[in-house]
Write a protein that holds these residues in place. Structure first.
Motif, short mmCIF file in Angstrom:
data_model
loop_
_atom_site.label_atom_id
_atom_site.label_comp_id
_atom_site.label_asym_id
_atom_site.label_seq_id
_atom_site.Cartn_x
_atom_site.Cartn_y
_atom_site.Cartn_z
N UNK A 1 10.45 5.27 -1.95
CA UNK A 1 10.66 3.84 -2.16
C UNK A 1 9.70 3.30 -3.21
N UNK A 2 8.44 3.72 -3.15
CA UNK A 2 7.48 3.25 -4.15
C UNK A 2 7.83 3.80 -5.53
N UNK A 3 8.20 5.07 -5.61
CA UNK A 3 8.53 5.66 -6.91
C UNK A 3 9.75 4.97 -7.53
N UNK A 4 10.77 4.70 -6.72
CA UNK A 4 11.95 4.00 -7.24
C UNK A 4 11.61 2.58 -7.67
N UNK A 5 10.78 1.90 -6.89
CA UNK A 5 10.41 0.53 -7.28
C UNK A 5 9.54 0.55 -8.53
N UNK A 6 8.72 1.59 -8.70
CA UNK A 6 7.92 1.70 -9.92
C UNK A 6 8.82 1.88 -11.13
N UNK A 7 9.78 2.79 -11.04
CA UNK A 7 10.71 2.98 -12.15
C UNK A 7 11.49 1.71 -12.44
N UNK A 8 11.90 1.01 -11.39
CA UNK A 8 12.62 -0.24 -11.59
C UNK A 8 11.77 -1.30 -12.25
N UNK A 9 10.52 -1.41 -11.82
CA UNK A 9 9.63 -2.44 -12.36
C UNK A 9 9.06 -2.12 -13.72
N UNK A 10 8.85 -0.84 -14.00
CA UNK A 10 8.19 -0.45 -15.25
C UNK A 10 9.18 -0.03 -16.34
N UNK B 1 0.79 -1.23 0.00
CA UNK B 1 0.00 0.00 0.00
C UNK B 1 0.82 1.27 0.00
N UNK B 2 2.03 1.20 -0.51
CA UNK B 2 2.88 2.39 -0.52
C UNK B 2 2.52 3.38 -1.61
N UNK B 3 1.63 3.00 -2.48
CA UNK B 3 1.27 3.88 -3.60
C UNK B 3 0.69 5.21 -3.13
N UNK B 4 -0.09 5.18 -2.07
CA UNK B 4 -0.71 6.43 -1.62
C UNK B 4 0.30 7.38 -0.99
N UNK B 5 1.48 6.90 -0.61
CA UNK B 5 2.50 7.77 -0.03
C UNK B 5 3.26 8.58 -1.08
N UNK B 6 3.07 8.26 -2.35
CA UNK B 6 3.74 9.00 -3.41
C UNK B 6 3.21 10.43 -3.48
#
Length: 80
Positions: A49-58, A23-28
Motif C-alpha cells: 500500500x505504501x509503495x503504490x501510494x508512493x508511486x501515485x504521489x511521486x 508510518x507505513x514506510x517501514x513496512x516496505x
C-alpha cells in the motif's frame, strides 16, 4: 476536465501523505524480504500500500498536475 485531473493529483498526494503519516514506510522493507526495524514482523500488504501510494504521489500526481495546467491553458487560449 482539467479540474478532474487536478483533483486526481491532489487525491494521490493526499493518499501518499496519509500512508506516510501513518508510518507505513517501514513496512516496505518486507518487500525485499527483511523485517522492519524495531518490530517483530511486518505486514506485506501495508508495504505494498505504501509503495503504490508512493508511486501515485511521486510519479503519477505530477503528470496529472502538469496535464491539468496544460489543458487549462489550451482551453483558455481556445476561448479567446
Amino acid at each position: 476536465m482539467s479540474r478532474l485531473l487536478a483533483l486526481g493529483a491532489a487525491l494521490l498526494v493526499a493518499a501518499f501523505a496519509a500512508c506516510h503519516l501513518l508510518g507505513l514506510r517501514e513496512h516496505v522493507s518486507v518487500l525485499s524480504g527483511t523485517a522492519p526495524p524495531g518490530s517483530g514482523g511486518g505486514d506485506a500488504s501495508l508495504g505494498v500500500a505504501y509503495a503504490l501510494s508512493w508511486f501515485g504521489g511521486v510519479v503519477c500526481a505530477p503528470i496529472l498536475a502538469i496535464a491539468a495546467g496544460v489543458l487549462a491553458a489550451v482551453d483558455r487560449l481556445r476561448s479567446r
